[in-house]
Design an enzyme around this catalytic site. Structure first.
Site, PDB file in Angstrom:
ATOM      1  N   ASP A   9       0.850  -1.202   0.000  1.00  0.00           N
ATOM      2  CA  ASP A   9       0.000   0.000   0.000  1.00  0.00           C
ATOM      3  C   ASP A   9       0.884   1.251   0.000  1.00  0.00           C
ATOM      4  OD1 ASP A   9       0.959  -0.439   2.604  1.00  0.00           O
ATOM      5  OD2 ASP A   9      -0.852   0.341   3.577  1.00  0.00           O
ATOM      6  N   ASP A  13       7.575   3.481   3.028  1.00  0.00           N
ATOM      7  CA  ASP A  13       8.425   2.309   3.242  1.00  0.00           C
ATOM      8  C   ASP A  13       8.064   1.193   2.272  1.00  0.00           C
ATOM      9  OD1 ASP A  13       6.073   2.443   4.866  1.00  0.00           O
ATOM     10  OD2 ASP A  13       6.740   0.697   5.972  1.00  0.00           O
ATOM     11  N   ASP A  14       6.807   1.149   1.808  1.00  0.00           N
ATOM     12  CA  ASP A  14       6.441   0.190   0.746  1.00  0.00           C
ATOM     13  C   ASP A  14       7.219   0.516  -0.527  1.00  0.00           C
ATOM     14  OD1 ASP A  14       3.565  -1.072   1.775  1.00  0.00           O
ATOM     15  OD2 ASP A  14       3.825   1.006   2.358  1.00  0.00           O
ATOM     16  N   ASN A  38      -2.472   2.595   3.655  1.00  0.00           N
ATOM     17  CA  ASN A  38      -1.943   3.927   3.955  1.00  0.00           C
ATOM     18  C   ASN A  38      -2.787   5.030   3.323  1.00  0.00           C
ATOM     19  OD1 ASN A  38       0.282   3.208   5.555  1.00  0.00           O
ATOM     20  ND2 ASN A  38       1.480   2.693   3.731  1.00  0.00           N
ATOM     21  N   THR A 123       2.788  -6.190   2.786  1.00  0.00           N
ATOM     22  CA  THR A 123       3.296  -5.069   3.588  1.00  0.00           C
ATOM     23  C   THR A 123       2.226  -3.981   3.780  1.00  0.00           C
ATOM     24  OG1 THR A 123       4.212  -3.871   1.689  1.00  0.00           O
ATOM     25  CG2 THR A 123       5.670  -5.474   2.768  1.00  0.00           C
ATOM     26  N   ASN A 157       1.493   0.960  17.305  1.00  0.00           N
ATOM     27  CA  ASN A 157       1.727   2.334  16.840  1.00  0.00           C
ATOM     28  C   ASN A 157       0.437   3.084  16.530  1.00  0.00           C
ATOM     29  OD1 ASN A 157       1.103   1.014  14.443  1.00  0.00           O
ATOM     30  ND2 ASN A 157       3.001   1.573  13.369  1.00  0.00           N
ATOM     31  N   GLU A 163      -0.623  -2.623  15.871  1.00  0.00           N
ATOM     32  CA  GLU A 163       0.154  -2.070  14.743  1.00  0.00           C
ATOM     33  C   GLU A 163      -0.815  -1.799  13.590  1.00  0.00           C
ATOM     34  OE1 GLU A 163       1.814  -2.090  10.938  1.00  0.00           O
ATOM     35  OE2 GLU A 163       0.721  -3.823  11.688  1.00  0.00           O
ATOM     36  N   PHE A 164      -0.519  -0.807  12.756  1.00  0.00           N
ATOM     37  CA  PHE A 164      -1.450  -0.310  11.739  1.00  0.00           C
ATOM     38  C   PHE A 164      -1.966  -1.398  10.781  1.00  0.00           C
ATOM     39  CE2 PHE A 164      -2.225   1.529   7.486  1.00  0.00           C
ATOM     40  CZ  PHE A 164      -3.240   2.428   7.787  1.00  0.00           C
ATOM     41  N   ASN A 165      -1.095  -2.180  10.159  1.00  0.00           N
ATOM     42  CA  ASN A 165      -1.553  -3.129   9.130  1.00  0.00           C
ATOM     43  C   ASN A 165      -2.546  -4.145   9.693  1.00  0.00           C
ATOM     44  OD1 ASN A 165      -0.001  -1.941   7.154  1.00  0.00           O
ATOM     45  ND2 ASN A 165       1.686  -3.398   7.325  1.00  0.00           N
ATOM     46  N   HIS A 238      10.026   0.140   7.696  1.00  0.00           N
ATOM     47  CA  HIS A 238       9.361  -1.121   8.054  1.00  0.00           C
ATOM     48  C   HIS A 238       9.361  -2.172   6.936  1.00  0.00           C
ATOM     49  CE1 HIS A 238       7.336   0.987  11.427  1.00  0.00           C
ATOM     50  NE2 HIS A 238       7.055   1.945  10.570  1.00  0.00           N
ATOM     51  N   ASP A 239       8.689  -1.819   5.824  1.00  0.00           N
ATOM     52  CA  ASP A 239       8.323  -2.854   4.847  1.00  0.00           C
ATOM     53  C   ASP A 239       9.521  -3.464   4.121  1.00  0.00           C
ATOM     54  OD1 ASP A 239       5.762  -2.266   5.607  1.00  0.00           O
ATOM     55  OD2 ASP A 239       5.300  -1.052   3.842  1.00  0.00           O
TER      56      ASP A 239
HETATM   57  C1  BDR Z   1       3.090  -0.214   8.589  1.00  0.00           C
HETATM   58  O1  BDR Z   1       2.009   0.691   8.414  1.00  0.00           O
HETATM   59  C2  BDR Z   1       2.226   1.494   7.272  1.00  0.00           C
HETATM   60  O2  BDR Z   1       2.007   2.826   7.568  1.00  0.00           O
HETATM   61  C3  BDR Z   1       3.638   1.221   6.796  1.00  0.00           C
HETATM   62  O3  BDR Z   1       3.697   1.257   5.383  1.00  0.00           O
HETATM   63  C4  BDR Z   1       3.939  -0.148   7.343  1.00  0.00           C
HETATM   64  O4  BDR Z   1       3.534  -1.165   6.437  1.00  0.00           O
HETATM   65  C5  BDR Z   1       3.809   0.139   9.873  1.00  0.00           C
HETATM   66  O5  BDR Z   1       2.947   0.033  10.960  1.00  0.00           O
HETATM   67 CA    CA Z   2       2.899  -0.640   4.132  1.00  0.00          CA
END
Ligand code: BDR
Ligand code: CA
Length: 322
Positions: A9, A13-14, A38, A123, A157, A163-165, A238-239
């Site tokens: 997405d 970082d992707d 994202n 990711t 986060n 965590e977001f994903n 991250h990714d």
């Molecule tokens: C993940 O969430 C997204 O914002 C980043 O691309 C990463 O995959 C980190 O929590």
């Molecule tokens: Ca991502």
């Protein structure tokens, strides 16, 4: 040579995960699939196409799920901006989309390659992967490995625990962790070690050229949102850590664990509950006594930052000199 499908997405970082995969000769990037995360599916798909077009990455890009399986969509504009890739100037996306939906692209690709040769690298939220398992369950035994960016075992986060994903599509995440395949969870405990420090930024600057500038512009933008949101001194990449592990598994250590996704908690929805070791006291109440533990997820623990940094610099150099 590891064959991978990057399900992403983009996302700063992707985008670097795409460059690392395309810029390492030991990775065969079979395709990129997109998922809402994202930003909206329109924006992240445009970003994937634009990165590929700008840097000559000629792989199929297939657009995927526009919303999570069950809950409403949310985006991370407070991290990645209005476009999902704020900061750099990207030319228009001149490459054409693959005609297939991402879910069909994943199924077709996995089923048309030899068993145990295709690695999935999600990711973003895991919506496409969960839908692919539902539509064609035989992919589970056919895939070689699944290396996900998502989850955490000490802190989240997007909420204190999540965590977001995972938080964006917890039902999809639970389906991916429960499927009987080889899963590696690259969570925040690992990726918060993968920082784009000033040392790494200096090395990328020394590469020179448009790709180096693109990456530095990405880090300038996301560095500022990580500083204002979480007081980070440098942004995590991250990714890219997932791709790094397929290039060289020694880039981080792993520990086996039983990973469950919290689907209902008032304070903990979307949290990965990571059990590294059953203790006798854990099952003393009747409810949890009935639960079977299953220590088969590889949880990423400690990053070899120098190896990771070298991989990033080498990939950008390779793409620049190509
Ligand atoms: C993940 O969430 C997204 O914002 C980043 O691309 C990463 O995959 C980190 O929590
Ligand atoms: Ca991502």
């Amino acid at each position: 040579m590891e064959k991978i499908i990057l399900d992403c997405d983009p996302g700063h970082d992707d985008a670097i995960a795409i460059l690392l995969a395309a810029g390492n000769p030991t990775i065969d990037l079979l395709g990129i699939t997109t998922v809402a995360g994202n930003q909206t599916i329109e924006k992240v798909t445009r970003n994937a196409l634009a990165v590929c077009a700008a840097y000559g990455i000629e792989v199929p890009v297939a657009r995927g799920a526009e919303r999570p399986l069950v809950i409403p969509q949310m985006v991370a504009d407070f991290v990645h901006g209005e476009t999902g890739l704020d900061g750099p100037d990207l030319p228009p996306a001149t490459f054409e989309l693959d005609r297939r939906h991402a879910v069909d692209f994943i199924i077709d690709t996995v089923m048309s390659h030899e068993p145990k040769t295709v690695n999935l690298v999600p990711t973003g939220p895991f919506t496409n992967i969960a839908l692919a398992i539902r539509k064609e369950p035989r992919i589970v035994e056919r895939v070689k490995s699944v290396t996900v960016m998502g989850g955490a075992h000490t802190r989240g986060n997007i909420t204190p625990g999540a965590e977001f994903n995972i938080y964006v599509d917890p039902e999809a995440a639970e389906a991916v962790f429960r499927a009987d395949w080889d899963v590696t969870m690259v969570g925040l405990d690992l990726t918060h070690q993968a920082l784009a420090t000033s040392e790494l930024q200096d090395r990328v600057r020394a590469v020179g050229g448009p790709i180096s500038k693109f990456v530095l512009d990405l880090w300038a933008f996301i560095g500022s949102t990580y500083e204002s949101n979480w007081e980070f001194a440098a942004p995590p990449v991250h990714d890219a850590c997932c791709v790094a592990a397929l290039i060289d598994p020694a880039v981080f250590t792993v520990a086996k664990a039983d990973v469950r996704v919290e689907l209902h908690g008032e304070w903990t929805k979307g949290m990965t509950v990571v059990n590294f070791q059953d203790a006798p006291g854990m099952h003393h109440d009747a409810g949890s006594a009935a639960k079977q533990t299953d220590f088969r997820t590889n949880v990423a623990m400690t990053l070899e930052w120098p190896r990771f940094a070298d991989q990033i610099v080498d990939a950008l150099t390779y793409l620049t000199e190509k």
